[in-house]
Scaffold this active site. Sequence first.
Site, PDB file in Angstrom:
ATOM      1  CE  LYS A  90      -4.530  -1.569   1.835  1.00 14.74           C
ATOM      2  NZ  LYS A  90      -4.234  -2.819   2.022  1.00 14.74           N
ATOM      3  CD  GLU A 112     -11.010   4.582   1.479  1.00 18.08           C
ATOM      4  OE1 GLU A 112     -10.400   6.050   0.951  1.00 18.08           O
ATOM      5  OE2 GLU A 112     -10.158   3.411   1.169  1.00 18.08           O
ATOM      6  CB  SER A 378      -0.155  -8.241  -1.222  1.00 22.95           C
ATOM      7  OG  SER A 378      -0.814  -9.103  -0.021  1.00 22.95           O
TER       8      SER A 378
HETATM    9  C1  LIG Z   1      -5.124  -4.198   1.734  1.00 25.27           C
HETATM   10  C2  LIG Z   1      -4.329  -5.607   1.705  1.00 25.27           C
HETATM   11  C3  LIG Z   1      -4.172  -6.074   0.600  1.00 25.27           C
HETATM   12  C4  LIG Z   1      -5.916  -5.934  -0.617  1.00 25.27           C
HETATM   13  O1  LIG Z   1      -6.236  -4.734  -0.930  1.00 25.27           O
HETATM   14  P1  LIG Z   1      -5.975  -4.502  -2.723  1.00 25.27           P
HETATM   15  O2  LIG Z   1      -5.816  -3.045  -3.307  1.00 25.27           O
HETATM   16  O3  LIG Z   1      -6.945  -5.664  -3.542  1.00 25.27           O
HETATM   17  O4  LIG Z   1      -4.641  -5.734  -2.867  1.00 25.27           O
HETATM   18  C5  LIG Z   1      -4.084  -6.823   0.264  1.00 25.27           C
HETATM   19  N1  LIG Z   1      -2.971  -8.067   1.079  1.00 25.27           N
HETATM   20  C6  LIG Z   1      -2.235  -6.858   1.902  1.00 25.27           C
HETATM   21  C7  LIG Z   1      -1.335  -6.894   2.620  1.00 25.27           C
HETATM   22  C8  LIG Z   1      -3.122  -5.698   2.581  1.00 25.27           C
HETATM   23  O5  LIG Z   1      -3.007  -4.526   3.473  1.00 25.27           O
END
Ligand SMILES: *Cc1c(COP(=O)(O)O)cnc(C)c1O
Length: 393
Positions: A90, A112, A378
């Site tokens: 993010k 948000e 992610s």
């Molecule tokens: C917020 C988040 C997601 C989901 O958000 P996307 O916009 O779909 O990528 C996935 N993995 C992590 C670690 C997150 O913090």
Amino acid sequence: MVSHNINAKGYYGEFGGAYIPEILYKTVEDLKKQYLDIIESESFQQEYHQLLRDYVGRPSPLYYARRMSERYGCRLYLKREDLNHTGAHKINNAIGQILLARRMGKTRIIAETGAGQHGVATATVCALMGMPCRVYMGATDVARQHVNVERMKMLGAEVFPVESGNKTLKDATNEAIRDWCCHPADTFYIIGSTVGPHPYPDMVARLQSVISKEIKAQLMEHEGRDYPDYLMACVGGGSNAAGTIYHYLDDERVRIALGEAGGHGIDSGETAATIHCGTLGIIHGARTLVMQTEDGQITEPYSISAGLDYPGIGPLHAYLAKSGRATVMAINDDEALAAAYELTRLEGIIPALESAHALAMLPKMSFKPTDLVVLTVSGRGDKDLTTYLREMK
Ligand SMILES: *Cc1c(COP(=O)(O)O)cnc(C)c1O
């Protein structure tokens, strides 16, 4: 060749657009007119990439996961967004949007947040740039996500608990939009995923596309070819997935598999699998698939993973699913938990619960031994330890 990119009006096929209150028209129009020129300018690129390198720690490694590869009979690489500053992808987007906000002369940031991950990323970049920051968060989430609330406060952000509706993400989003309507001239709204009115989905996808740009170069280095056979990622709103696939969207040699949150199962009524269960509607200013009742009331999504329980889906992903470009699987809580444990024990990497929804697709795939697979981790799992330990039986 079909292009999977956005059209001039901000649509991917039938999905997207900008459905916003009249009072925001000029603000969104200004952003639409300026974002590409600014993002593509040399000075932006220079500052953005310098921060990604020195502050975030990019490029994130592309790691060959030997034991996982043996288990699944393929050549599996993990794109390690979990190693970024603040622990997830993010931050890539938050840095890009705050640089854009400054170049547009904005002096105040709002955001948000649901689980608090995007709130923390935004509060972080506001501290970095010395800008005031207000984060809207449903009161239920404020209570549930205590540590992230404290992190945002320590970073200097004002956390505004939202008491309307179910007091979760969609209520926080409504409140952020309301704030934006009152302060359109000086305030920049940093949206955390490939959602919201055009140009946000495209803008966020571009800011996250550094992920696939790096994958190309890193695969070339490791394997002597710059594309994989499969790309895999989890989808909440769709930003880490969009970043992972961006530079391969029109490359039909590359197959795309996306994992959304099935919760207790797509037929259980407790799910966040919007692509499986959603119908066409409007949410957060975009036309896309939405989890809603027959009369258009948004239904509260459920997933064990706080970052995936969003009742909409980015318009790009709705389109990729509908056109068949991407295969989307609904991954249930128990499957994600098992996958998180497996990665931890086979590779010594504790993934975020969100990322575990991508890993849990692996047993459902049928690979050839020569297949090159890139899966994006992610985020890291530190924030999910209580859940992991509670659920371990
Ligand atoms: C917020 C988040 C997601 C989901 O958000 P996307 O916009 O779909 O990528 C996935 N993995 C992590 C670690 C997150 O913090």
